[in-house]
Design a protein around this motif. Sequence first.
Motif, PDB file in Angstrom:
ATOM      1  N   PRO A 168       2.357   5.506  -7.875  1.00  0.00           N
ATOM      2  CA  PRO A 168       1.133   4.909  -8.421  1.00  0.00           C
ATOM      3  C   PRO A 168       1.449   4.102  -9.680  1.00  0.00           C
ATOM      4  CG  PRO A 168       0.796   7.221  -7.921  1.00  0.00           C
ATOM      5  CD  PRO A 168       2.258   6.945  -7.752  1.00  0.00           C
TER       6      PRO A 168
ATOM      7  N   LYS B  95       0.838  -1.205   0.000  1.00  0.00           N
ATOM      8  CA  LYS B  95       0.000   0.000   0.000  1.00  0.00           C
ATOM      9  C   LYS B  95       0.869   1.250   0.000  1.00  0.00           C
ATOM     10  CE  LYS B  95      -3.715  -2.241   2.530  1.00  0.00           C
ATOM     11  NZ  LYS B  95      -4.413  -2.309   3.793  1.00  0.00           N
ATOM     12  N   GLN B  96       1.954   1.209   0.781  1.00  0.00           N
ATOM     13  CA  GLN B  96       2.842   2.362   0.847  1.00  0.00           C
ATOM     14  C   GLN B  96       3.525   2.588  -0.500  1.00  0.00           C
ATOM     15  OE1 GLN B  96       6.336   1.915   3.247  1.00  0.00           O
ATOM     16  NE2 GLN B  96       6.505   4.091   3.619  1.00  0.00           N
TER      17      GLN B  96
ATOM     18  N   ASN C 146       2.399   1.719  -3.426  1.00  0.00           N
ATOM     19  CA  ASN C 146       1.392   2.182  -4.380  1.00  0.00           C
ATOM     20  C   ASN C 146       1.072   3.661  -4.157  1.00  0.00           C
ATOM     21  OD1 ASN C 146      -0.253   1.905  -6.541  1.00  0.00           O
ATOM     22  ND2 ASN C 146      -1.949   0.978  -5.414  1.00  0.00           N
ATOM     23  N   ARG C 147       1.103   4.122  -2.903  1.00  0.00           N
ATOM     24  CA  ARG C 147       0.872   5.540  -2.647  1.00  0.00           C
ATOM     25  C   ARG C 147       2.050   6.381  -3.128  1.00  0.00           C
ATOM     26  NH1 ARG C 147       0.209   5.678   3.211  1.00  0.00           N
ATOM     27  NH2 ARG C 147      -0.199   3.481   3.246  1.00  0.00           N
TER      28      ARG C 147
END
Length: 70
Positions: free
Chosen positions: A51, A44-45, A47-48
């Motif tokens: 992107p 998640k990190q 992807n943030r």
Amino acid sequence: MNEPQKPNKNRRIFIIVFILFVALFAYISYDMSSRTTAPWNKPKQLNRALPGATPDSDSLLLDSLLKEVK
């Protein structure tokens, strides 16, 4: 006749320094914990931060959408 004694100056300085130290340690601990990512949140990190660096969780849907566009 016997007056209650005030805490001496050294004890008061010790208590003030102790409270400041604990407050500083609590602030540093909170700051470190807010900047740290749990191992299960690493994707998640990433992807943030970047992107599109990691595929979506449903990669089959992504492939089927690409085939429909072509």
